[in-house]
Design an enzyme around this catalytic site. Structure first.
Site, PDB file in Angstrom:
ATOM      1  N   LYS A  81       0.995  -1.251   0.054  1.00  0.00           N
ATOM      2  CA  LYS A  81       0.123  -0.019   0.025  1.00  0.00           C
ATOM      3  C   LYS A  81       0.799   1.286  -0.022  1.00  0.00           C
ATOM      4  CE  LYS A  81      -4.564   0.806   0.427  1.00  0.00           C
ATOM      5  NZ  LYS A  81      -5.586  -0.055  -0.218  1.00  0.00           N
ATOM      6  N   PRO A 119      -5.541   2.704  -7.848  1.00  0.00           N
ATOM      7  CA  PRO A 119      -6.095   3.781  -7.324  1.00  0.00           C
ATOM      8  C   PRO A 119      -6.624   3.362  -6.007  1.00  0.00           C
ATOM      9  CG  PRO A 119      -7.396   2.902  -9.156  1.00  0.00           C
ATOM     10  CD  PRO A 119      -6.068   2.158  -8.915  1.00  0.00           C
ATOM     11  N   ASP A 120      -6.865   4.377  -5.220  1.00  0.00           N
ATOM     12  CA  ASP A 120      -7.553   3.964  -3.566  1.00  0.00           C
ATOM     13  C   ASP A 120      -8.137   5.343  -3.323  1.00  0.00           C
ATOM     14  OD1 ASP A 120      -6.948   1.851  -1.720  1.00  0.00           O
ATOM     15  OD2 ASP A 120      -7.071   3.592  -0.621  1.00  0.00           O
ATOM     16  N   GLY A 185     -21.484   5.600   3.492  1.00  0.00           N
ATOM     17  CA  GLY A 185     -20.527   6.166   2.557  1.00  0.00           C
ATOM     18  C   GLY A 185     -20.946   5.881   1.030  1.00  0.00           C
ATOM     19  N   LEU A 186     -20.925   7.201   0.311  1.00  0.00           N
ATOM     20  CA  LEU A 186     -21.283   7.060  -1.052  1.00  0.00           C
ATOM     21  C   LEU A 186     -20.433   7.811  -1.960  1.00  0.00           C
ATOM     22  CD1 LEU A 186     -25.084   8.667  -0.501  1.00  0.00           C
ATOM     23  CD2 LEU A 186     -24.336   6.340  -0.769  1.00  0.00           C
ATOM     24  N   GLY A 191     -21.363   4.521  -4.100  1.00  0.00           N
ATOM     25  CA  GLY A 191     -22.268   5.034  -5.125  1.00  0.00           C
ATOM     26  C   GLY A 191     -22.736   4.079  -5.885  1.00  0.00           C
ATOM     27  N   ASP A 208     -23.663   9.931   4.060  1.00  0.00           N
ATOM     28  CA  ASP A 208     -22.168  10.288   3.772  1.00  0.00           C
ATOM     29  C   ASP A 208     -21.687  11.504   4.483  1.00  0.00           C
ATOM     30  OD1 ASP A 208     -20.129   9.660   1.259  1.00  0.00           O
ATOM     31  OD2 ASP A 208     -19.893  11.536   1.884  1.00  0.00           O
ATOM     32  N   ASN A 265     -12.193  -0.992   3.650  1.00  0.00           N
ATOM     33  CA  ASN A 265     -11.191  -1.732   4.212  1.00  0.00           C
ATOM     34  C   ASN A 265     -10.897  -1.483   5.580  1.00  0.00           C
ATOM     35  OD1 ASN A 265      -9.886  -2.767   1.831  1.00  0.00           O
ATOM     36  ND2 ASN A 265      -9.221  -0.623   1.229  1.00  0.00           N
TER      37      ASN A 265
HETATM   38  N1  PHE Z   1      -8.217   0.198  -3.885  1.00  0.00           N
HETATM   39  C1  PHE Z   1      -7.737  -1.078  -4.479  1.00  0.00           C
HETATM   40  C2  PHE Z   1      -7.455  -2.073  -3.261  1.00  0.00           C
HETATM   41  O1  PHE Z   1      -6.572  -1.623  -2.539  1.00  0.00           O
HETATM   42  C3  PHE Z   1      -6.527  -0.775  -5.191  1.00  0.00           C
HETATM   43  C4  PHE Z   1      -5.991  -1.483  -6.518  1.00  0.00           C
HETATM   44  C5  PHE Z   1      -6.990  -1.735  -7.509  1.00  0.00           C
HETATM   45  C6  PHE Z   1      -4.744  -1.791  -6.332  1.00  0.00           C
HETATM   46  C7  PHE Z   1      -6.374  -2.490  -8.566  1.00  0.00           C
HETATM   47  C8  PHE Z   1      -4.255  -2.784  -7.661  1.00  0.00           C
HETATM   48  C9  PHE Z   1      -5.072  -3.028  -8.811  1.00  0.00           C
HETATM   49  O2  PHE Z   1      -7.713  -3.155  -3.326  1.00  0.00           O
END
Ligand code: PHE
Length: 355
Positions: A81, A119-120, A185-186, A191, A208, A265
């Site tokens: 991460k 992305p996160d 959470g939206l 969403g 939200d 998460n």
């Molecule tokens: N937000 C996703 C996760 O942590 C990040 C992710 C998506 C990482 C696709 C790699 C590939 O699960």
């Protein structure tokens, strides 16, 4: 919310790099928890923290959870991460964001393929394109830029599959239209979940922290409430879809749902909170199983060159994985959390033994 549990004893990371970005001056943490099963993957979180050390703590916990998530999803990947710990109130303009993402890209490049990002919370596909100017180890760039695109809708498809499996185990029917849900959470994933659930005709309560999301509730005929009221709403299923640590020794006694499954998460503040849910007979679907749709789809398309349709079939497999874990837990009178951890550990250990 920043978790306060002592994590040091249970989490041993292969590599953790903490650096002040050379261009941005911002604190950046890249945590590689495990590469036992293959390249570590996990998103890049860009969020405000009271102190950079809180960002470090979050990165350690989130990357460890990614190792379990990948193992349970059957992926040949480990967990990692990235966390950029923005000081409170700090706003990034386009140029500052670009500099920061280049800093992140350089740090990932220096790991020589041990870790790839995606992305996160706080980042999206366009940010991956910027990071990709410095390293090839990114997922989910926009489709025209050569990536598999936004992962949030795929994560949502996985959540829906998990909700069906959960309803089947808890209520004896996978039919969602008969149930009521509280979605907390939206954001992008939340969403999509609300949109799909609304399509089934299910009864919805949503919230939200951003009042601006109220319009979305209206559009889908959902009842809007405050986040605390949403958490304790009298519904069949609670769907945590915002930041982590919503399930705590303080919140669990106030819950009125019968089951919980959502994409957030690290929903539990500490592993022992799973026991409190169990004592209250609230069936909790482990977040590390429920939230895997994004990584399953992205790796299937970008690493294994499957079509998006093939990848979506894999994402729906989350239902079978969850059913298995809930039944294993039920048969052993243990918690789904313990069953999921045990299975992940076994997979990771087994992976290590392979040549
Ligand atoms: N937000 C996703 C996760 O942590 C990040 C992710 C998506 C990482 C696709 C790699 C590939 O699960």
């Amino acid at each position: 919310m920043v978790p306060t549990t002592d994590i040091a004893s249970e989490l041993i990371h292969e590599r953790v790099v903490m650096q002040q970005g050379t261009r941005s001056g911002l604190p950046i943490v890249v945590a590689v928890h495990s590469t036992a099963l293959g390249q570590a993957i996990g998103g890049c979180r860009l969020a405000h923290y009271p102190d950079w050390r809180d960002g470090l703590t979050d990165a350690l916990r989130l990357s460890a959870a990614m190792s379990d998530k990948c193992a349970l999803a059957g992926l040949p990947n480990g967990g990692g991460k990235t966390v950029v710990a923005l000081p409170p109130g700090r706003v990034l303009d386009a140029a500052a964001r670009r500099s920061l993402l280049h800093d992140v890209g350089d740090m990932i490049a220096a790991l020589d393929g041990a870790y790839a990002t995606g992305p996160d919370v706080g980042t999206g596909p366009d940010d991956m394109t910027t990071i990709a100017e410095r390293t090839s180890h990114t997922f989910c760039r926009p489709v025209p830029a050569g990536g598999s695109g936004d992962s949030s809708q795929h994560t949502a498809v996985g959540v829906l599959a998990a909700l069906q499996a959960l309803c089947s185990e808890r209520f004896g029917s996978a039919e969602l239209s008969r149930r009521s849900f509280a979605v907390l959470g939206l954001g992008r994933v939340g969403g999509h979940v609300v949109r799909i659930l609304a399509g089934t005709g299910a009864r919805l309560v949503v919230s939200d922290v951003d009042e601006g999301k109220r319009a979305l509730a209206d559009r889908y005929g959902a009842t809007w409430t405050s986040p605390p009221d949403c958490l304790t709403a009298d519904v069949d299923i609670l769907v945590p879809a915002a930041l982590g640590s919503v399930l705590t020794p303080q919140s669990v006694p106030t819950l009125r749902c019968a089951a919980i499954a959502g994409p957030a998460n690290n929903q539990l503040d500490a592993p022992t909170t799973a026991d409190l849910l169990h004592q209250r007979d609230i069936l909790w679907a482990p977040d590390i199983v429920v939230s895997a749709g994004g990584i399953i789809h992205a790796t299937a398309v970008e690493l294994h060159h499957e079509t998006s349709t093939q990848a979506t079939t894999r994402v729906r497999g989350i239902a079978d994985t969850l059913t298995d874990i809930l039944r294993t837990a039920g048969a052993a009178t243990s918690t789904p959390a313990a069953a999921a951890r045990h299975r992940a550990e076994q997979r990771i250990r087994h992976g290590r033994l392979l040549p």
